[in-house]
Design an enzyme around this catalytic site. Sequence first.
Site, short mmCIF file in Angstrom:
data_model
loop_
_atom_site.label_atom_id
_atom_site.label_comp_id
_atom_site.label_asym_id
_atom_site.label_seq_id
_atom_site.Cartn_x
_atom_site.Cartn_y
_atom_site.Cartn_z
N ASP A 148 146.51 -37.43 121.81
CA ASP A 148 145.31 -38.07 121.27
C ASP A 148 145.76 -39.29 120.47
OD1 ASP A 148 143.64 -36.13 122.34
OD2 ASP A 148 143.81 -34.84 120.57
N ASP A 167 138.87 -37.05 126.72
CA ASP A 167 137.83 -36.41 125.89
C ASP A 167 136.52 -37.19 125.97
OD1 ASP A 167 139.70 -34.52 125.09
OD2 ASP A 167 140.31 -35.69 123.34
#
Length: 245
Positions: A148, A167
Site C-alpha cells: 500500500d 483497493d
Amino acid sequence: MSDEHHTSDPSGSARPAPGSATERRGPPRPRLLVLLFGIAVVLIGVDTITKSLAVAELEDREPVKLFGGALYLVLFRNPGAAFNIGTGLTWLLALLAIVVVGVIIWFAPKLRSTGWAVGIGLVLGGACGNLVDRIFREPAPLRGHVIDFLSVFAPDGSVWPVFNLADSGIVCGGVLIVLLALLGYDYDGTVHRRGAERSARAGESDDHTTGGERHETAAGNPSERGTAPSGSAEEQRREDGEESS
C-alpha cells in the site's frame, strides 16, 4: 375475411414493449466479456507497476506530500485486509481472494449489462492485483504482504487507511454494482422501470373501479339493462280490465 395478420416471433420468445415495466437489453456477450477482462487486465498491470515503483522509490524514505497535503505517498506493507483487519490470517485472505476470482470468472458469461461488466471488471482486477502480492511477495507464498502506498490527508493513514490502486478498483466497482442494482439495472440486462410499473398498476386499479361502478349502475337502473319490472305488465292489464268493465 379479417384484415388482421398475426405474426410470430422467430425466436419464440415474447419481447416486452419499450414502455413496459421491465425490459431486457444489452450488448452481445462476447463484447461484454472483452470489456470485463480487459478492464481487469489493465488494472492488474497498472497496479503491479505502481507497486513496484513504490517499493523502489519509497523504501526508507519520508512520505512524499502531494496536492498540498491532500495525498501522501508512503510505503506500507499490509499483512491483512483493509483497515488492517485479519493481520494474522493472511493465508485465509489469499484463499478467499482465490474463491472470489473463481466465482467472478464463472459468473461473467451470464452478464448482459455494460455497467455490471465494468463494475465486476474493476472488482476482478483489484482482487487479482492484491492476490499477486499475497502469492509472490515476502515473507512466503499465500502469506505475502500487500503493498500500500496512498494515504489521504495524513502521511500515516490516521485519517483513512493506506491503500493502493487495487483497493480503489474494488471499492469503485462495488459502489457501481450497488448503484446499478438500486436503480433497477440487473446483471442480465433487465431494466426494471418502477415508475412505469406504478403507472400500470394505477391504471389497472382505475379500470377495476370503473367496471365496478358500471355494474352497480346497471343493477340499480333496470332500464339500462333493457328489461322492465316483472309486475308492470300485470298492473297494466288489470287497469285495462277495470276500464272496460
